[in-house]
Design a protein around this motif. Structure first.
Motif, short mmCIF file in Angstrom:
data_model
loop_
_atom_site.label_atom_id
_atom_site.label_comp_id
_atom_site.label_asym_id
_atom_site.label_seq_id
_atom_site.Cartn_x
_atom_site.Cartn_y
_atom_site.Cartn_z
N GLY A 1 -1.85 3.51 3.83
CA GLY A 1 -3.13 2.88 3.51
C GLY A 1 -3.54 3.27 2.11
O GLY A 1 -2.85 4.01 1.42
N ARG B 1 2.91 -0.19 10.70
CA ARG B 1 3.67 -1.42 10.47
C ARG B 1 5.08 -1.26 11.03
O ARG B 1 5.71 -0.23 10.84
CB ARG B 1 3.70 -1.72 8.97
CG ARG B 1 2.29 -1.87 8.41
CD ARG B 1 2.28 -1.99 6.93
NE ARG B 1 2.77 -3.32 6.56
CZ ARG B 1 2.66 -3.81 5.34
NH1 ARG B 1 2.08 -3.11 4.39
NH2 ARG B 1 3.12 -5.01 5.07
N LYS C 1 -3.18 -1.74 14.88
CA LYS C 1 -4.39 -1.24 14.24
C LYS C 1 -4.98 -0.12 15.08
O LYS C 1 -4.57 0.11 16.20
CB LYS C 1 -5.40 -2.37 14.07
CG LYS C 1 -4.91 -3.46 13.17
CD LYS C 1 -5.91 -4.59 13.06
CE LYS C 1 -5.34 -5.68 12.16
NZ LYS C 1 -6.22 -6.80 12.02
N LYS D 1 -10.70 -2.45 7.49
CA LYS D 1 -9.90 -3.68 7.41
C LYS D 1 -9.31 -3.83 6.01
O LYS D 1 -8.15 -4.20 5.84
CB LYS D 1 -10.75 -4.89 7.76
CG LYS D 1 -9.98 -6.17 7.87
CD LYS D 1 -10.87 -7.30 8.36
CE LYS D 1 -10.05 -8.56 8.55
NZ LYS D 1 -10.88 -9.65 9.04
N ARG E 1 0.84 -1.20 0.00
CA ARG E 1 0.00 0.00 0.00
C ARG E 1 0.88 1.25 0.00
O ARG E 1 2.06 1.17 0.34
CB ARG E 1 -0.90 0.00 1.22
CG ARG E 1 -0.11 0.15 2.52
CD ARG E 1 -0.80 -0.39 3.71
NE ARG E 1 -0.76 -1.85 3.65
CZ ARG E 1 -0.95 -2.63 4.67
NH1 ARG E 1 -1.22 -2.12 5.84
NH2 ARG E 1 -0.89 -3.93 4.56
N THR F 1 2.23 -5.20 13.57
CA THR F 1 1.33 -4.13 13.16
C THR F 1 0.53 -3.68 14.37
O THR F 1 0.32 -4.45 15.31
CB THR F 1 0.34 -4.57 12.06
OG1 THR F 1 -0.45 -5.64 12.55
CG2 THR F 1 1.04 -4.99 10.79
N LYS G 1 -6.35 -1.31 5.11
CA LYS G 1 -5.05 -1.62 5.72
C LYS G 1 -4.42 -0.39 6.36
O LYS G 1 -3.33 0.01 6.00
CB LYS G 1 -4.12 -2.26 4.69
CG LYS G 1 -4.70 -3.52 4.09
CD LYS G 1 -3.77 -4.12 3.06
CE LYS G 1 -4.39 -5.38 2.47
NZ LYS G 1 -3.57 -5.98 1.45
#
Length: 176
Positions: free
Chosen positions: A84, A103, A117, A96, A65, A115, A99
Motif C-alpha cells: 500500500g 493481491r 480487502k 480505498k 504501489r 484481491t 489500496k
C-alpha cells in the motif's frame, strides 16, 4: 537500500555473488518450503521470484504501489502480495485510495487474478497456512486478520494447456 541481493557462502561468510534485483530497497524476502525459490518485496512496486541457488530471476509481479511482503503458496501456483501507499501518507487518504489489499497473482503467468480487502493501513506481513485453507495478513492499522479461503478458491484448478506447447517435451508420456 539499493535493491541488491547478495549470496554468501555459509561456511566462510564470504560474499560469492551480488545482483541488482530492484530499483529501490527490498523490504522482505520469503522462501518456499523447500528453500529452492525465494520472492522479494520491494518499494519499487514489484515483487520478483528467484532461484535460491544461482539467483536466476524467473518472474516479476508488477503493481501500482509499494510491495511490503510477498509469499509463495505451497498448495497452488499462486503468489500473494501485500503493501500500500507509504505510511506517512495514510492519514491523508481513505483506505480505498491507499489500496491496502492482499493481491493474488498466478506464479507462472504473472497475472493478477484477485484481491482481498480488509485493512485500512499498509500490509506489512503475509503468510499462508501450509494446508492452503487460509492466510494471515498484518498491517499498520494495528490488526492481524485471518482469512479463510472459500470453497471455490480451494477447489479451483489452475489453468494448464490441454496439449503440449509446440517445441516442449511432454512430461507424462505414460498417460498417452
Amino acid at each position: 537500500d539499493n535493491g541488491a541481493i547478495r549470496l554468501y557462502d555459509p561456511t566462510t561468510g564470504n560474499e560469492e555473488d551480488e545482483i541488482t534485483a530492484h530499483e529501490k530497497k527490498i523490504i522482505r524476502v520469503s522462501f518456499n518450503r523447500d528453500k529452492t525459490l525465494f520472492i522479494t518485496a520491494s518499494a519499487d512496486f514489484t515483487s520478483k521470484l528467484f532461484d535460491a541457488v544461482d539467483l536466476k530471476h524467473h518472474k516479476t509481479y508488477k503493481t501500482d504501489r509499494p510491495v511490503n511482503d510477498a509469499v509463495i503458496s505451497e498448495t497452488k501456483d499462486h503468489i500473494l502480495l501485500g503493501g500500500g501507499q507509504e505510511a506517512m501518507s495514510v492519514t491523508t487518504t481513505s483506505g480505498k485510495v491507499g489500496k491496502f489489499e492482499t493481491r493474488f497473482f498466478h506464479l507462472v503467468y504473472e497475472e493478477e487474478f484477485g484481491t482481498v480487502k480488509g485493512h485500512f493501513g499498509p500490509i506489512n506481513a503475509l503468510d499462508i497456512n501450509p494446508n492452503g485453507l487460509s492466510f494471515a495478513s498484518g498491517a499498520e492499522d494495528g490488526y492481524i486478520r485471518l482469512h479463510f479461503f472459500d470453497k471455490s478458491y480451494v477447489d479451483m484448478k489452475d489453468p494448464v494447456p490441454e496439449e503440449p506447447i509446440e517445441g516442449e517435451v511432454d512430461v507424462n508420456p505414460a498417460e498417452q
